[in-house]
Design an enzyme around this catalytic site. Sequence first.
Site, mmCIF file in Angstrom:
data_model
loop_
_atom_site.group_PDB
_atom_site.id
_atom_site.type_symbol
_atom_site.label_atom_id
_atom_site.label_comp_id
_atom_site.label_asym_id
_atom_site.label_seq_id
_atom_site.Cartn_x
_atom_site.Cartn_y
_atom_site.Cartn_z
ATOM 1 N N GLY A 148 0.801 -1.220 0.000
ATOM 2 C CA GLY A 148 0.000 0.000 0.000
ATOM 3 C C GLY A 148 0.833 1.269 0.000
ATOM 4 O O GLY A 148 0.319 2.356 0.263
ATOM 5 N N SER A 187 2.186 3.019 -2.459
ATOM 6 C CA SER A 187 1.737 4.017 -3.435
ATOM 7 C C SER A 187 0.423 4.646 -3.001
ATOM 8 O O SER A 187 0.232 5.863 -3.127
ATOM 9 C CB SER A 187 1.589 3.384 -4.816
ATOM 10 O OG SER A 187 2.838 2.933 -5.284
ATOM 11 N N THR A 236 8.428 6.380 -12.788
ATOM 12 C CA THR A 236 9.755 5.948 -13.249
ATOM 13 C C THR A 236 9.684 4.682 -14.094
ATOM 14 O O THR A 236 10.656 4.314 -14.740
ATOM 15 C CB THR A 236 10.700 5.727 -12.056
ATOM 16 O OG1 THR A 236 10.132 4.738 -11.200
ATOM 17 C CG2 THR A 236 10.938 7.019 -11.287
ATOM 18 N N ALA A 237 8.528 4.028 -14.097
ATOM 19 C CA ALA A 237 8.350 2.805 -14.889
ATOM 20 C C ALA A 237 7.939 3.145 -16.312
ATOM 21 O O ALA A 237 7.313 4.170 -16.563
ATOM 22 C CB ALA A 237 7.278 1.917 -14.255
ATOM 23 N N HIS A 264 -2.429 1.492 -11.027
ATOM 24 C CA HIS A 264 -1.970 2.775 -10.480
ATOM 25 C C HIS A 264 -2.673 3.936 -11.167
ATOM 26 O O HIS A 264 -3.110 4.879 -10.503
ATOM 27 C CB HIS A 264 -0.457 2.912 -10.649
ATOM 28 C CG HIS A 264 0.334 2.168 -9.622
ATOM 29 N ND1 HIS A 264 1.156 2.803 -8.731
ATOM 30 C CD2 HIS A 264 0.428 0.847 -9.347
ATOM 31 C CE1 HIS A 264 1.727 1.911 -7.941
ATOM 32 N NE2 HIS A 264 1.311 0.711 -8.304
#
Length: 186
Positions: free
Chosen positions: A14, A16, A35-36, A52
Amino acid sequence: MGKVILVTGPARSGKSEWAETLAMESGKAVIYVATATDNPDDEEWHQRILEHQKRRPQDWVTLSVPVELSATLADAKPHTCLLVDSLGTWVANLLEQDDQSWENLVVEFLETVDLVAADMLFVAEEVGWGIVPAYPVGRMFRDRLGSLVRRLSSLCDAVYLITGGYALNLTVLGSPLPTSKDLIQN
């Protein structure tokens, strides 16, 4: 200088979501720094990214920043809150850097964090609680991320550990370890 907060914890804890909650509570315009990078050939990774994205409010700006994190932070305006998710992915994106190049990037990053007027929330994975990785690149990743998190935490106004469904404010519950700079000065 803006407020700097670090949110750390294990996978699926949890982290994020807690960082997103803190960003919303900031009352500032939120810039989500991802960043992904998406890989449509990796369905499971793609689904994680979509998960997300679905949670984020429509008015948040999202920037894809797999490498140039310091420059992105330096450009932030004081009235904004940057949510960087995640430092682990940023480290993974830069594993090809030799030790000196990596150290230079870390120093640049930490100096930038120390100067930015915007609020900043950083999400980082805790990877050092398991077994020692069997492969050199796994050990390098674990060590670089662990060191980065420790060094960043010394600049933070608050550090949260997310575990077992709880957000623990380590800056209230714990005592900071001395930094290497503190040890040299004494």
